[in-house]
Design an enzyme around this catalytic site. Structure first.
Site, PDB file in Angstrom:
ATOM      1  N   TYR A  56      31.502  78.759  16.145  1.00 42.44           N
ATOM      2  CA  TYR A  56      31.228  80.175  15.887  1.00 42.44           C
ATOM      3  C   TYR A  56      29.720  80.408  15.845  1.00 42.44           C
ATOM      4  O   TYR A  56      29.037  79.923  14.934  1.00 42.44           O
ATOM      5  CB  TYR A  56      31.847  80.641  14.565  1.00 42.44           C
ATOM      6  CG  TYR A  56      33.350  80.519  14.472  1.00 42.44           C
ATOM      7  CD1 TYR A  56      34.147  80.455  15.614  1.00 42.44           C
ATOM      8  CD2 TYR A  56      33.986  80.490  13.236  1.00 42.44           C
ATOM      9  CE1 TYR A  56      35.523  80.347  15.513  1.00 42.44           C
ATOM     10  CE2 TYR A  56      35.370  80.388  13.127  1.00 42.44           C
ATOM     11  CZ  TYR A  56      36.132  80.304  14.268  1.00 42.44           C
ATOM     12  OH  TYR A  56      37.508  80.205  14.164  1.00 42.44           O
ATOM     13  N   HIS A 124      40.274  72.074  16.207  1.00 38.25           N
ATOM     14  CA  HIS A 124      40.348  73.483  16.591  1.00 38.25           C
ATOM     15  C   HIS A 124      41.359  73.726  17.717  1.00 38.25           C
ATOM     16  O   HIS A 124      42.072  74.737  17.722  1.00 38.25           O
ATOM     17  CB  HIS A 124      38.952  73.964  17.005  1.00 38.25           C
ATOM     18  CG  HIS A 124      38.725  75.417  16.783  1.00 38.25           C
ATOM     19  ND1 HIS A 124      37.472  75.955  16.637  1.00 38.25           N
ATOM     20  CD2 HIS A 124      39.578  76.460  16.661  1.00 38.25           C
ATOM     21  CE1 HIS A 124      37.568  77.265  16.453  1.00 38.25           C
ATOM     22  NE2 HIS A 124      38.837  77.582  16.470  1.00 38.25           N
ATOM     23  N   SER A 203      43.880  85.872  12.570  1.00 36.35           N
ATOM     24  CA  SER A 203      44.115  87.198  13.182  1.00 36.35           C
ATOM     25  C   SER A 203      45.385  87.846  12.621  1.00 36.35           C
ATOM     26  O   SER A 203      46.221  88.338  13.371  1.00 36.35           O
ATOM     27  CB  SER A 203      44.214  87.089  14.706  1.00 36.35           C
ATOM     28  OG  SER A 203      42.982  86.739  15.280  1.00 36.35           O
ATOM     29  N   LEU A 205      45.717  90.564  11.304  1.00 38.81           N
ATOM     30  CA  LEU A 205      45.694  92.009  11.556  1.00 38.81           C
ATOM     31  C   LEU A 205      45.559  92.303  13.057  1.00 38.81           C
ATOM     32  O   LEU A 205      45.078  93.367  13.447  1.00 38.81           O
ATOM     33  CB  LEU A 205      44.555  92.669  10.773  1.00 38.81           C
ATOM     34  CG  LEU A 205      44.673  92.535   9.247  1.00 38.81           C
ATOM     35  CD1 LEU A 205      43.453  93.120   8.561  1.00 38.81           C
ATOM     36  CD2 LEU A 205      45.955  93.204   8.751  1.00 38.81           C
ATOM     37  N   GLY A 206      45.998  91.340  13.877  1.00 37.36           N
ATOM     38  CA  GLY A 206      45.991  91.582  15.318  1.00 37.36           C
ATOM     39  C   GLY A 206      44.614  91.912  15.866  1.00 37.36           C
ATOM     40  O   GLY A 206      44.465  92.830  16.669  1.00 37.36           O
ATOM     41  N   ARG A 207      43.605  91.138  15.417  1.00 41.94           N
ATOM     42  CA  ARG A 207      42.217  91.372  15.839  1.00 41.94           C
ATOM     43  C   ARG A 207      41.782  92.821  15.560  1.00 41.94           C
ATOM     44  O   ARG A 207      41.051  93.437  16.324  1.00 41.94           O
ATOM     45  CB  ARG A 207      42.039  91.026  17.320  1.00 41.94           C
ATOM     46  CG  ARG A 207      42.286  89.561  17.593  1.00 41.94           C
ATOM     47  CD  ARG A 207      42.139  89.175  19.052  1.00 41.94           C
ATOM     48  NE  ARG A 207      42.292  87.730  19.163  1.00 41.94           N
ATOM     49  CZ  ARG A 207      43.474  87.091  19.168  1.00 41.94           C
ATOM     50  NH1 ARG A 207      44.581  87.799  19.107  1.00 41.94           N
ATOM     51  NH2 ARG A 207      43.543  85.783  19.248  1.00 41.94           N
ATOM     52  N   GLY A 208      42.282  93.330  14.447  1.00 41.73           N
ATOM     53  CA  GLY A 208      41.893  94.677  14.021  1.00 41.73           C
ATOM     54  C   GLY A 208      42.796  95.785  14.511  1.00 41.73           C
ATOM     55  O   GLY A 208      42.728  96.910  14.005  1.00 41.73           O
ATOM     56  N   PHE A 209      43.645  95.493  15.488  1.00 40.86           N
ATOM     57  CA  PHE A 209      44.480  96.558  16.053  1.00 40.86           C
ATOM     58  C   PHE A 209      45.463  97.099  15.016  1.00 40.86           C
ATOM     59  O   PHE A 209      45.729  98.307  14.957  1.00 40.86           O
ATOM     60  CB  PHE A 209      45.249  96.039  17.277  1.00 40.86           C
ATOM     61  CG  PHE A 209      45.594  97.106  18.283  1.00 40.86           C
ATOM     62  CD1 PHE A 209      44.940  97.184  19.495  1.00 40.86           C
ATOM     63  CD2 PHE A 209      46.570  98.053  18.013  1.00 40.86           C
ATOM     64  CE1 PHE A 209      45.241  98.171  20.423  1.00 40.86           C
ATOM     65  CE2 PHE A 209      46.886  99.046  18.927  1.00 40.86           C
ATOM     66  CZ  PHE A 209      46.214  99.105  20.131  1.00 40.86           C
TER      67      PHE A 209
END
Length: 328
Positions: A56, A124, A203, A205-209
């Protein structure tokens, strides 16, 4: 804060962790000072489980997280990962799980984090060129050397998990899991539950979606990697908005936000489920933490299955190149 256990490792962590990736890469609007304040706020809220990786920001995230958490090192659980090898421009060179690389990567992470031990060290991605027994064997050597307390895998298949676990106890499996990515329910979740391995949804939250805050593709900044995600494209985007709309309606009935409903759905499944929603802003962190007070009944779970059944999301979860890196 409710505490949960990372498999048979004995490590106790907060029921919700903090994913720190976006503080260094992939999402726009990065602000190091706000990131440090967000980590400090997480500590105030009782969050003790922090997730980073050596790739990252090409090491920047480990340095940032290490700097923020150094004064609190004894009170927190630090997780990082290795395996992605990238060049100075960020291009992927390979996935490397060779034993000699495992030890080199660990030493580099320890230096960047400014610590003498990594609490949870993940592979990873599974290296298809190296038998998992060899990679996990090298990780086990790090445990014996006192450099690592517990080991984990990310995006591993059931057969790989079993082979790895037979080599050395696997404390946690981290894979994508949310109301719009439910593939792990078929075989992966039953496997980790049988073996007593904690499951760490990334993820969630669905990458924010699933937050409902993204209403147009154009709202994504030019450097936002979600612009390459199939689920954020064209017809998929429109169909997925309909899914989020249904989740928001149910959340309103429960007097919570869509994000809190999505996280509560994960938290309520079992005590081995420890989601790590990622954010780089205090306001979103506080909203996410509010999910810990949302309780769902059996009828709520049944309703969620109707609103967002497995396979409801339109489009695959990664571009083709990233999908090819998954162990399936």
């Amino acid at each position: 804060m409710e505490m949960r256990t990372l498999g048979a490792s004995g490590l106790q962590v907060s029921a919700m962790g903090l994913g720190c990736m976006g503080m260094s890469e992939y999402y726009s609007g990065r602000d190091e000072q706000e990131s440090l304040l967000t980590i400090n706020r997480a500590l105030e809220l009782g969050i003790t489980f922090f997730d980073t990786a050596d790739q990252y920001g090409l090491g920047h995230n480990e340095e940032l997280v290490g700097k923020a958490l150094r004064p609190h090192r004894r009170e927190i659980t630090l997780a990082t990962k290795f395996g992605f090898v990238r060049d100075a421009q960020g291009n992927l060179i390979e996935i490397n799980g060779r034993p000699e690389y495992v030890k080199q990567a660990c030493d580099n992470s320890l230096r960047r984090l400014g610590t003498d031990v990594i609490d949870l060290y993940y592979l990873h991605r599974v290296d298809p060129k190296t038998p998992i027994e060899e990679t996990v064997g090298a990780m086990a050597d790090l445990v014996k050397a006192g450099k690592v307390r517990a080991i984990g895998l990310s995006e591993a298949s059931p057969s790989t998990i079993r082979r790895a676990h037979a080599t050395h106890p696997i404390a946690a499996l981290q894979s994508e899991y949310s109301l719009w990515s439910r593939d792990v329910e078929d075989e992966v979740l039953p496997t980790v539950r049988e073996l007593g391995i904690a499951f760490i949804p990334y993820s969630p939250l669905g990458r924010g979606f699933l937050t409902g805050s993204i209403q147009r593709f154009e709202d994504l900044a030019p450097d936002d990697y979600r612009r390459t995600s199939p689920r954020f494209q064209g017809e998929n985007f429109a169909k997925n908005l309909e899914l989020v709309s249904r989740i928001r309606e149910m959340a309103a009935e429960k007097n919570c936000t869509a994000s809190q409903l999505a996280l509560a759905w994960l938290l309520g499944q079992d005590k081995g489920m420890i989601p790590i929603p990622g954010t780089k802003r205090r306001s979103y962190l506080e909203e996410n933490a509010g999910a810990l007070t949302v309780s769902l009944t059996k009828s709520d779970y049944a309703r969620i299955d109707e609103v967002s059944p497995k396979g409801a999301a339109s489009g695959v979860r990664y571009p083709e190149g990233a999908l090819a890196l998954l162990d399936r």
